[in-house]
Write a protein that holds these residues in place. Structure first.
Motif, PDB file in Angstrom:
ATOM      1  N   PHE A  95       9.902 -51.877  -0.881  1.00 53.01           N
ATOM      2  CA  PHE A  95      10.248 -50.521  -0.521  1.00 53.01           C
ATOM      3  C   PHE A  95       9.209 -49.395  -1.062  1.00 53.01           C
ATOM      4  N   LEU A  96       8.270 -49.915  -1.483  1.00 53.34           N
ATOM      5  CA  LEU A  96       7.209 -49.037  -2.233  1.00 53.34           C
ATOM      6  C   LEU A  96       5.701 -49.367  -1.643  1.00 53.34           C
ATOM      7  N   PRO A  97       5.238 -48.681  -0.873  1.00 55.80           N
ATOM      8  CA  PRO A  97       3.748 -49.101  -0.371  1.00 55.80           C
ATOM      9  C   PRO A  97       2.680 -48.727  -1.511  1.00 55.80           C
ATOM     10  N   TRP A  98       1.418 -49.398  -1.250  1.00 58.83           N
ATOM     11  CA  TRP A  98       0.628 -49.218  -2.311  1.00 58.83           C
ATOM     12  C   TRP A  98       0.020 -47.735  -2.228  1.00 58.83           C
ATOM     13  N   ILE A  99      -0.012 -47.119  -1.027  1.00 55.74           N
ATOM     14  CA  ILE A  99      -0.357 -45.750  -1.017  1.00 55.74           C
ATOM     15  C   ILE A  99       0.354 -44.703  -1.480  1.00 55.74           C
ATOM     16  N   ALA A 100       1.697 -45.184  -1.665  1.00 52.63           N
ATOM     17  CA  ALA A 100       2.539 -44.187  -2.471  1.00 52.63           C
ATOM     18  C   ALA A 100       2.206 -44.343  -4.052  1.00 52.63           C
ATOM     19  N   VAL A 101       1.711 -45.439  -4.433  1.00 51.84           N
ATOM     20  CA  VAL A 101       1.444 -45.605  -5.833  1.00 51.84           C
ATOM     21  C   VAL A 101       0.305 -44.959  -5.832  1.00 51.84           C
ATOM     22  N   LEU A 102      -0.775 -45.253  -5.117  1.00 56.17           N
ATOM     23  CA  LEU A 102      -1.953 -44.042  -5.261  1.00 56.17           C
ATOM     24  C   LEU A 102      -1.572 -42.706  -5.219  1.00 56.17           C
ATOM     25  N   LEU A 162       7.916 -43.096   2.531  1.00 54.54           N
ATOM     26  CA  LEU A 162       7.143 -42.860   1.376  1.00 54.54           C
ATOM     27  C   LEU A 162       5.527 -42.829   1.862  1.00 54.54           C
ATOM     28  N   THR A 163       5.256 -43.767   2.821  1.00 54.28           N
ATOM     29  CA  THR A 163       3.718 -43.756   3.324  1.00 54.28           C
ATOM     30  C   THR A 163       3.393 -42.312   4.012  1.00 54.28           C
ATOM     31  N   MET A 164       4.195 -42.122   4.912  1.00 51.48           N
ATOM     32  CA  MET A 164       4.097 -40.638   5.675  1.00 51.48           C
ATOM     33  C   MET A 164       3.954 -39.557   4.870  1.00 51.48           C
ATOM     34  N   SER A 165       4.816 -39.476   3.710  1.00 53.91           N
ATOM     35  CA  SER A 165       5.038 -38.373   2.918  1.00 53.91           C
ATOM     36  C   SER A 165       3.654 -38.522   2.048  1.00 53.91           C
ATOM     37  N   ALA A 166       3.218 -39.606   1.696  1.00 55.35           N
ATOM     38  CA  ALA A 166       1.975 -39.612   0.812  1.00 55.35           C
ATOM     39  C   ALA A 166       0.928 -39.070   1.670  1.00 55.35           C
ATOM     40  N   LEU A 167       0.663 -39.403   2.800  1.00 55.85           N
ATOM     41  CA  LEU A 167      -0.216 -38.676   3.747  1.00 55.85           C
ATOM     42  C   LEU A 167      -0.224 -37.165   3.640  1.00 55.85           C
ATOM     43  N   LEU A 168       1.217 -36.652   3.996  1.00 61.44           N
ATOM     44  CA  LEU A 168       1.267 -35.379   3.885  1.00 61.44           C
ATOM     45  C   LEU A 168       1.053 -34.702   2.638  1.00 61.44           C
ATOM     46  N   GLY A 169       1.518 -35.279   1.716  1.00 63.16           N
ATOM     47  CA  GLY A 169       1.108 -34.942   0.194  1.00 63.16           C
ATOM     48  C   GLY A 169      -0.155 -34.933  -0.322  1.00 63.16           C
ATOM     49  N   PHE A 170      -1.005 -35.808   0.306  1.00 58.84           N
ATOM     50  CA  PHE A 170      -2.572 -35.606  -0.060  1.00 58.84           C
ATOM     51  C   PHE A 170      -3.086 -34.342   0.467  1.00 58.84           C
ATOM     52  N   VAL A 171      -2.782 -34.014   1.766  1.00 59.33           N
ATOM     53  CA  VAL A 171      -3.207 -32.765   2.420  1.00 59.33           C
ATOM     54  C   VAL A 171      -2.694 -31.483   1.869  1.00 59.33           C
ATOM     55  N   SER A 172      -1.388 -31.453   1.338  1.00 56.13           N
ATOM     56  CA  SER A 172      -0.741 -30.714   0.629  1.00 56.13           C
ATOM     57  C   SER A 172      -1.278 -30.217  -0.692  1.00 56.13           C
ATOM     58  N   ILE A 173      -2.034 -30.946  -1.385  1.00 62.72           N
ATOM     59  CA  ILE A 173      -2.668 -30.597  -2.599  1.00 62.72           C
ATOM     60  C   ILE A 173      -3.301 -29.385  -2.607  1.00 62.72           C
ATOM     61  N   GLY A 174      -4.398 -29.235  -1.817  1.00 62.87           N
ATOM     62  CA  GLY A 174      -5.260 -28.329  -1.599  1.00 62.87           C
ATOM     63  C   GLY A 174      -4.613 -27.251  -1.143  1.00 62.87           C
ATOM     64  N   GLN A 175      -3.700 -27.477  -0.228  1.00 61.82           N
ATOM     65  CA  GLN A 175      -2.958 -26.370   0.229  1.00 61.82           C
ATOM     66  C   GLN A 175      -1.956 -25.465  -0.859  1.00 61.82           C
ATOM     67  N   THR A 176      -1.666 -26.161  -1.771  1.00 52.76           N
ATOM     68  CA  THR A 176      -0.898 -25.654  -2.829  1.00 52.76           C
ATOM     69  C   THR A 176      -1.831 -24.939  -3.662  1.00 52.76           C
ATOM     70  N   LEU A 177      -3.028 -25.471  -3.995  1.00 51.83           N
ATOM     71  CA  LEU A 177      -3.796 -24.771  -5.024  1.00 51.83           C
ATOM     72  C   LEU A 177      -4.337 -23.449  -4.351  1.00 51.83           C
ATOM     73  N   VAL A 178      -4.730 -23.576  -3.007  1.00 55.17           N
ATOM     74  CA  VAL A 178      -5.094 -22.237  -2.482  1.00 55.17           C
ATOM     75  C   VAL A 178      -4.095 -21.240  -2.424  1.00 55.17           C
ATOM     76  N   VAL A 179      -2.677 -21.610  -1.965  1.00 60.58           N
ATOM     77  CA  VAL A 179      -1.625 -20.593  -2.156  1.00 60.58           C
ATOM     78  C   VAL A 179      -1.372 -19.987  -3.579  1.00 60.58           C
ATOM     79  N   LEU A 180      -1.751 -20.839  -4.582  1.00 60.92           N
ATOM     80  CA  LEU A 180      -1.347 -20.526  -6.053  1.00 60.92           C
ATOM     81  C   LEU A 180      -2.508 -19.434  -6.392  1.00 60.92           C
TER      82      LEU A 180
END
Length: 325
Positions: free
Chosen positions: A171-178, A50-68
């Motif tokens: 099983f739930l890191p704070w960065i995933a909550v963020l 979940l931690t590594m997914s969150a880091l990838l998820g953060f940078v993928s937000i902008g990529q999603t907007l640009v592709v859209l």
């Protein structure tokens, strides 16, 4: 304009079916991981995923907007902006909590600046997005070198490190909550704001959007600027999680950010998709990476696998009759 938005909304109703498929794939990968290693579903490993997914998820937000936004939009500078954000956060925080807010504001401001410069090149100079953002990525490498002298020194603040590395539950890191909070904000942005509706309209058909009164240039400028801000935000938390930063620390996130968007069902032609799909795509990629680590695959092998996944998905994308039409 209302007719166009209505048409777009009807298309978006197909997304839940894709989400079900993605969730099934995620569940299948978790079962496979558990079969390979009975500790794969242990709370500590789930928290790491979940931690590594969150880091990838953060940078993928902008990529999603640009592709859209359409027009073959892809931002290859997200890794460079993320790296710059990490280097700046590392040096500005310098291990002190009183520097946390200042570092975050400066990092986000730097991301906005370079995102805006991307937009100027793409929208006004009409440089193809791939060319402009790739050139910006190279520029950002030099900016990091100049800013840090090639060897960043500093440390994340204790508060930032605490949020990035501690857990709300085993099983739930704070960065995933963020990340969950950010997911809700992005969902609201895309579905409940004028910007979101105009972004979908712009990506679906730029000329029709212009005729409907959408300020397409303004939307694309906002989108690339937001992408820069969000990539820098990802770099801030990468610094806080890793603890030790070097130049270009975030460049490895470029290809996975694109792959997460594609896996999530967002069309590379623009106008259709959602960040919710990207979220599941980021989790799937992280699980696959975790499985490869478990199988003692080296870093080069993991990069190759990410590339293979992206190529296969793109091959499926280009062969789809509905997409070609």
């Amino acid at each position: 304009m209302k007719a166009m938005v209505g048409s777009l909304n009807s298309k978006k109703r197909n997304i839940p079916r894709q989400a079900i498929v993605l969730i099934c794939i995620t569940a299948g990968l978790l079962v496979l991981g558990s079969a390979i290693n009975n500790q794969f579903l242990a709370p500590m490993n789930i928290a790491n995923i979940l931690t590594m997914s969150a880091l990838l998820g953060f940078v993928s937000i902008g990529q999603t907007l640009v592709v859209l936004s359409g027009d073959d939009g892809l931002d290859l500078s997200v890794g460079g902006v993320m790296s710059l954000g990490a280097v700046m956060a590392y040096m500005l925080m310098n291990g002190k909590d009183e520097n946390f807010v200042l570092a975050l504001v400066v990092v986000l401001g730097a991301g906005a600046l370079f995102g805006f410069l991307n937009a100027v090149g793409i929208v006004f100079a009409r440089i193809p997005a791939l060319v402009m953002t790739l050139a910006m990525a190279n520029v950002l490498t030099s900016v990091q070198q100049l800013y840090s002298g090639g060897n960043p020194t500093g440390a994340p603040s204790p508060v930032a490190a605490q949020v990035a590395t501690s857990k709300a539950l085993p099983f739930l890191p704070w960065i995933a909550v963020l990340w969950v909070g950010v997911i809700i904000l992005v969902y609201f942005l895309l579905t409940r704001t004028s910007y979101g509706k105009q972004l979908y309209a712009t990506g679906a058909n730029k000329n029709a959007a212009l005729l409907a009164g959408v300020r397409v240039k303004k939307i694309r400028i906002i989108t690339y600027t937001l992408c820069g801000v969000l990539s820098a935000f990802a770099g801030f938390w990468l610094c806080s999680y890793v603890g030790v930063i070097y130049v270009n620390a975030g460049t490895s996130y470029v290809m996975p950010s694109v792959a997460a968007v594609v896996i999530g069902g967002t069309l590379l032609s623009g106008g259709k998709g959602s960040y919710n799909g990207t979220v599941v795509g980021a989790i799937i990629l992280t699980i696959v990476d975790s499985l490869l680590v478990m199988l003692d695959t080296d870093e080069a092998g993991r990069f190759i696998m990410n590339g293979v996944i992206l190529v296969v998905l793109l091959a499926i994308y280009t062969r789809s009759p509905k997409i070609r039409q």
